[in-house]
Write an enzyme that holds these catalytic residues in place. Structure first.
Site, mmCIF file in Angstrom:
data_model
loop_
_atom_site.group_PDB
_atom_site.id
_atom_site.type_symbol
_atom_site.label_atom_id
_atom_site.label_comp_id
_atom_site.label_asym_id
_atom_site.label_seq_id
_atom_site.Cartn_x
_atom_site.Cartn_y
_atom_site.Cartn_z
ATOM 1 N N GLU A 5 -6.485 3.365 -6.124
ATOM 2 C CA GLU A 5 -7.773 3.378 -5.417
ATOM 3 C C GLU A 5 -8.517 4.624 -5.891
ATOM 4 O O GLU A 5 -8.101 5.748 -5.601
ATOM 5 C CB GLU A 5 -7.585 3.443 -3.902
ATOM 6 C CG GLU A 5 -8.934 3.331 -3.186
ATOM 7 C CD GLU A 5 -8.986 3.970 -1.801
ATOM 8 O OE1 GLU A 5 -9.889 3.616 -1.036
ATOM 9 O OE2 GLU A 5 -8.155 4.838 -1.489
ATOM 10 N N ASP A 34 -3.170 4.637 -2.437
ATOM 11 C CA ASP A 34 -4.282 5.084 -1.607
ATOM 12 C C ASP A 34 -4.863 6.394 -2.155
ATOM 13 O O ASP A 34 -4.114 7.298 -2.542
ATOM 14 C CB ASP A 34 -3.747 5.307 -0.178
ATOM 15 C CG ASP A 34 -4.841 5.548 0.835
ATOM 16 O OD1 ASP A 34 -5.646 4.628 1.055
ATOM 17 O OD2 ASP A 34 -4.889 6.655 1.408
ATOM 18 N N HIS A 86 -11.224 -3.330 2.750
ATOM 19 C CA HIS A 86 -11.242 -3.038 4.190
ATOM 20 C C HIS A 86 -12.029 -1.776 4.543
ATOM 21 O O HIS A 86 -12.033 -1.371 5.703
ATOM 22 C CB HIS A 86 -9.796 -2.925 4.692
ATOM 23 C CG HIS A 86 -9.085 -1.776 4.052
ATOM 24 N ND1 HIS A 86 -8.539 -1.845 2.784
ATOM 25 C CD2 HIS A 86 -8.879 -0.513 4.463
ATOM 26 C CE1 HIS A 86 -8.028 -0.685 2.463
ATOM 27 N NE2 HIS A 86 -8.215 0.154 3.468
ATOM 28 N N ASP A 87 -12.639 -1.139 3.545
ATOM 29 C CA ASP A 87 -13.443 0.063 3.815
ATOM 30 C C ASP A 87 -14.932 -0.163 3.601
ATOM 31 O O ASP A 87 -15.723 0.761 3.804
ATOM 32 C CB ASP A 87 -13.010 1.203 2.876
ATOM 33 C CG ASP A 87 -11.602 1.691 3.162
ATOM 34 O OD1 ASP A 87 -11.209 1.699 4.347
ATOM 35 O OD2 ASP A 87 -10.903 2.058 2.201
ATOM 36 N N ASP A 103 0.866 -1.175 0.000
ATOM 37 C CA ASP A 103 0.000 0.000 0.000
ATOM 38 C C ASP A 103 0.902 1.224 0.000
ATOM 39 O O ASP A 103 1.828 1.317 0.806
ATOM 40 C CB ASP A 103 -0.852 -0.031 1.289
ATOM 41 C CG ASP A 103 -2.268 0.397 1.050
ATOM 42 O OD1 ASP A 103 -2.453 1.488 0.481
ATOM 43 O OD2 ASP A 103 -3.192 -0.340 1.450
HETATM 44 C C1 NOJ Z 1 -8.395 4.836 1.877
HETATM 45 C C2 NOJ Z 1 -8.095 3.657 2.734
HETATM 46 O O1 NOJ Z 1 -8.514 2.496 2.078
HETATM 47 C C3 NOJ Z 1 -8.807 3.882 4.057
HETATM 48 O O2 NOJ Z 1 -8.793 2.739 4.860
HETATM 49 C C4 NOJ Z 1 -8.144 5.046 4.733
HETATM 50 O O3 NOJ Z 1 -8.841 5.354 5.927
HETATM 51 C C5 NOJ Z 1 -8.139 6.268 3.828
HETATM 52 N N1 NOJ Z 1 -7.784 5.971 2.472
HETATM 53 C C6 NOJ Z 1 -7.168 7.283 4.325
HETATM 54 O O4 NOJ Z 1 -5.864 6.875 4.015
#
Ligand code: NOJ
Length: 536
Positions: free
Chosen positions: A264, A201, A325-326, A99
């Site tokens: 992402e 990210d 994971h989000d 990441d």
């Molecule tokens: C995206 C990530 O996937 C998430 O988990 C994170 O909180 C935010 N970016 C901030 O980096």
């Protein structure tokens, strides 16, 4: 025969590092834990592992707040542990994707400490500092993704700094050449160690409007939505200058062989596909999250596939993501019965699939009592259901205490169903969900039509989605029933005997009535070589 690049034919598996396997009894997953579990990943059949951030961090956002980009946080191990993991993964032919979090650092990063120390510091403009507006107001109306103003006032120098996320995550100023160079050096540090690529990210947020203009109000905003939705992200996201930046990152990777850049990016298809870059010199894979948000119905998914295929630039390689994971887990979104169809869909669509650890076990929304809550976003915005804790709970390996994840106290609670829903119990039960994933991956690998072939939607009538994958003379058809009741298949090319796999894994042939049972999906091989290579 020309081999397609590994990241086109391969399958990516996301590991949320804190929750995969603990090796030192502190209740948090770590690198040695991942290394101990590589056999499982090899069994499953995935090709690449993307690991969530493992770098030194105060953990305000669980690793997405980095205080040193070129080391490992002690909670996850050491650089030596990382090298051992990389070596062991590579020995098995598994790629490792890290990441890369370029939009912001931790406020505890030495760069920020310098930057905030004085207005004249050499690193002042490594971050985004501005005077407030008269009346003690922040420089503009931007909202943090985790609620509240995106600006925090720093009394020492009497200015505000920008943070798209927590105030402990100040945004780097990517318009500054020194920042770019320092951050490209970070890529090289890991590329030199041998990593196979990066997931970038919030790639679409990296660069902001030069004039930092106010965002317009979102006319559709409702009070039940997260605060970030109050305004339209016109000036703080997806700015034209982003593409040059991503092309520069890509150039860093291209100085090495066979590395991959994944972005992402949460944007509609028409914008998402611009991230492939001019002449495809941007991200290899701008993550396609459409399956996470789609209404789980045959017609909607058919439209999605066709819209995506149509939007792709010539030569742009597609990809599909079922969870991360989000987001709420796939089994929580579509239910246990459809989770099997979701697996078949992900692993038979055209484009690189990304799986999320634990989805293959059927983990759903694990209940996390308030006293165990961890997610900083949910703490900022309680009561509107944004917590990401329920999709980040420990992996379930065995029926022993804490599912064999840790002998300590797990950082997030496990689903009590781990006593039966665990790898040890399910791995060798071919009817189980992991059994189905394993089989689907095997079939995808065996058939070039599935791994790299063309795709065509045939129909989406009466709750059944039917599409075809083909490569040379090889042709496969996939039919998925989204209804809980049985449905007759009306595709002239299908015959009962050409079926090679049902999501229920309990039949290898279809009855002559050509009916899919409720929630059932099936793969048919129509090519001359037929079932020989695919038999269950
Ligand atoms: C995206 C990530 O996937 C998430 O988990 C994170 O909180 C935010 N970016 C901030 O980096």
């Amino acid at each position: 025969m020309l081999q397609e690049a590994w990241w086109k034919r391969g399958i990516i598996y996301e590991i949320y590092a804190r929750s995969f396997q603990d090796s030192n009894d502190d209740g948090i997953g770590d690198l040695n834990g991942i290394r101990e579990r590589l056999d499982y990943l090899t069994w499953l059949g995935v090709d690449a592992v993307w690991i969530s951030p493992i770098f030194p961090s105060p953990m305000a956002d669980f690793g997405y707040d980095i205080s040193n980009y070129c080391d490992i946080d002690p909670v996850f191990g050491t650089l030596t542990d990382f090298d051992a993991l990389l070596q062991e993964a590579h020995r098995r032919g598994l790629k490792i994707i890290l990441d890369y979090v370029p939009n912001h650092t931790s406020d505890e990063h030495p760069w920020f400490a310098e930057s905030r120390s004085s207005r004249n510091n050499a690193k002042r403009h490594w971050y985004i500092w501005r005077d407030g507006k008269p009346g003690g107001l922040p420089p503009n109306n931007w909202v943090s993704q985790f609620a509240g103003s995106a600006w925090t006032f720093d009394p020492d120098t009497n200015q505000y700094y920008l943070h798209s996320f927590l105030s402990k995550q100040p945004d780097l100023n990517w318009r500054n050449r020194e920042v770019r160079e320092a951050m490209f050096q970070v890529l090289r540090f890991w590329l030199d160690r041998g990593v196979d690529g990066f997931r970038v990210d919030v790639a679409w947020l990296l660069i902001k409007d030069a004039a930092l203009r106010d965002n317009p109000l979102n006319p559709d905003f409702r009070a039940t939505q997260p605060a970030i939705n109050r305004y339209l992200s016109l000036y703080n996201a997806d700015q034209p200058e982003i593409h040059d930046l991503i092309a520069q990152m890509r150039a860093v990777l291209d100085a090495y062989s066979d590395r991959i850049l994944i972005g992402e990016i949460y944007l509609p298809f028409s914008r998402l596909v611009t991230y492939y870059g001019q002449n495809l010199m941007g991200a290899h894979l701008p993550f396609n999250f459409a399956l996470i948000h789609v209404a789980w119905r045959a017609q909607e998914i058919a439209t999605l596939i066709m819209d995506y295929e149509k939007a792709l630039p010539p030569g742009g390689w597609p990809n599909w993501v079922l969870g991360n994971h989000d987001q709420p887990r796939v089994a929580a979104r579509v239910g246990a019965a459809q989770a099997r169809n979701a697996a078949m869909l992900l692993l038979t669509l055209r484009g690189t699939p990304t799986m999320y650890y634990g989805d293959e076990l059927g983990l759903a929304r694990v209940s996390v009592p308030p006293e165990f809550a961890k997610d900083p976003w949910a703490k900022n915005e309680p009561g509107i259901g944004v917590s990401r804790d329920p999709c980040r709970t420990p992996f379930q390996w065995t029926g022993a205490a804490n599912a064999g994840f840790t002998t300590g106290r797990p950082w997030l609670p496990l689903d009590p169903d781990y006593r039966t829903q665990n790898v040890e119990c399910l791995q060798h039960d071919r009817h189980s969900l992991p059994g189905l994933y394993h089989r689907l991956i095997e079939i995808r690998k065996r058939h070039r039509a599935l791994s790299i072939g063309d795709a065509r939607v045939i129909s989406a009538d009466d709750d059944v989605l039917i599409y075809e994958r083909s490569h040379g003379s090889e042709k496969l058809v996939i039919a998925l029933n989204f209804a809980p009741e049985s449905r007759r298949l009306s595709a002239p090319q299908l015959t009962a005997s050409s079926m090679v796999l049902s999501t229920s894994m309990d039949r290898e042939e279809m009855a002559s009535d050509l009916k899919l049972r409720g929630n059932e999906g099936a793969i048919f091989v129509l090519s001359p070589q037929g079932r020989s290579g695919a038999g269950a």
